[in-house]
Design an enzyme around this catalytic site. Structure first.
Site, PDB file in Angstrom:
ATOM      1  N   CYS A  46       0.837  -1.217   0.000  1.00 60.19           N
ATOM      2  CA  CYS A  46       0.000   0.000   0.000  1.00 60.19           C
ATOM      3  C   CYS A  46       0.857   1.246   0.000  1.00 60.19           C
ATOM      4  O   CYS A  46       0.530   2.248  -0.652  1.00 60.19           O
ATOM      5  CB  CYS A  46      -0.889   0.031   1.246  1.00 60.19           C
ATOM      6  SG  CYS A  46      -2.067  -1.304   1.310  1.00 60.19           S
ATOM      7  N   ASP A 138     -20.912  12.546 -14.486  1.00 60.85           N
ATOM      8  CA  ASP A 138     -22.337  12.293 -14.199  1.00 60.85           C
ATOM      9  C   ASP A 138     -22.520  11.470 -12.926  1.00 60.85           C
ATOM     10  O   ASP A 138     -23.636  11.039 -12.620  1.00 60.85           O
ATOM     11  CB  ASP A 138     -22.999  11.580 -15.394  1.00 60.85           C
ATOM     12  CG  ASP A 138     -22.301  10.265 -15.749  1.00 60.85           C
ATOM     13  OD1 ASP A 138     -21.330   9.882 -15.044  1.00 60.85           O
ATOM     14  OD2 ASP A 138     -22.719   9.604 -16.726  1.00 60.85           O
TER      15      ASP A 138
HETATM   16  C1  BEZ Z   1       0.510  -4.696   1.822  1.00 60.35           C
HETATM   17  O1  BEZ Z   1       0.043  -3.602   1.544  1.00 60.35           O
HETATM   18  O2  BEZ Z   1       1.717  -4.910   1.750  1.00 60.35           O
HETATM   19  C2  BEZ Z   1      -0.376  -5.842   2.217  1.00 60.35           C
HETATM   20  C3  BEZ Z   1      -1.539  -5.593   2.950  1.00 60.35           C
HETATM   21  C4  BEZ Z   1      -2.339  -6.664   3.326  1.00 60.35           C
HETATM   22  C5  BEZ Z   1      -1.995  -7.959   2.940  1.00 60.35           C
HETATM   23  C6  BEZ Z   1      -0.861  -8.177   2.180  1.00 60.35           C
HETATM   24  C7  BEZ Z   1      -0.041  -7.106   1.816  1.00 60.35           C
END
Ligand code: BEZ
Length: 221
Positions: A46, A138
């Site tokens: 992330c 929209d």
């Molecule tokens: C990650 O962002 O690295 C991750 C988050 C949840 C499960 C596996 C990877």
């Protein structure tokens, strides 16, 4: 199974974000929008994704697309995590250039069908998948991509898809495999040859096929 389908009006949810409380439709205004969800704050994949999104923020701006992220943690966690994200980008001290929605009670993730039943936190609760929702001016959903937590997204592909969405919203064309802006596009099947000839002054070329059917029609938009 709750969730939003292509063509549905995206819910006008209210939520707390790192930029304060929002009502989603007001946040979007008349712009296109992209909402991308993350399983959790302070997780490695992330962090790389948010950093990439921040780095190419101008590409979204150029296309008139408002960005917003979501993760199932609090505003305070999001603000602290944002500092890591910007430091990872080599921009420590700069603010993340888009808000993150706090969904610590998972209400929105349930409403939007974002939870991944196969990916759980340490308490056994499901995490959010990596959803990408592109919303048109929209307020209808134009594109939805769903990745599991273990597969990071490709933001070049997301920008490419937005270019296609914006072009095909204006012209009666469809973009072929691996299309990039500037490439030829296909005339959509519902247009007659006569309609295509009048709509596309750059001309239409048709590829001969063994079936003899004239459905592969290219034009330069
Ligand atoms: C990650 O962002 O690295 C991750 C988050 C949840 C499960 C596996 C990877």
């Amino acid at each position: 199974m709750p969730g939003i389908l292509l063509g549905d009006v995206f819910p006008n949810f209210e939520a707390d974000t790192t930029a304060g409380r929002i009502k989603f439709h007001e946040f979007l205004g008349n712009s296109w929008g992209i909402l991308f969800s993350h399983p959790r704050d302070f997780t490695p994949v992330c962090t790389t994704e948010l950093a990439c999104a921040a780095k190419i923020e101008q590409e979204f701006k150029k296309r008139g697309v408002k960005m917003i992220a979501l993760s199932i943690d609090s505003v305070e966690d999001h603000k602290n995590w944002s500092k890591d994200v910007m430091a990872f980008n080599g921009n420590a001290g700069s603010p993340l250039p888009f808000p993150i929605i706090a969904d610590d009670n998972r209400e929105l993730s349930v409403q939007l069908g974002m939870l991944d039943p196969d990916e759980k936190d340490k308490d056994g609760l499901p995490l959010t998948a990596r959803c990408v929702f592109v919303i048109g001016p929209d307020k209808k959903m134009k594109l939805s991509i769903l990745y599991p937590a273990t597969t990071g997204r490709n933001f070049d592909e997301i920008l490419r898809a937005i270019d296609s969405l914006q072009l095909t919203a204006q012209k009666k064309v469809a973009t072929p495999v691996d299309w990039k802006p500037g490439d030829k596009v296909m005339v959509i099947p519902s247009l007659s040859d006569a309609e295509a000839a009048s709509l596309f002054p750059n001309g239409v070329t048709t590829k001969d096929l063994p079936s003899g059917k004239k459905y592969l029609r290219y034009t330069q938009p």
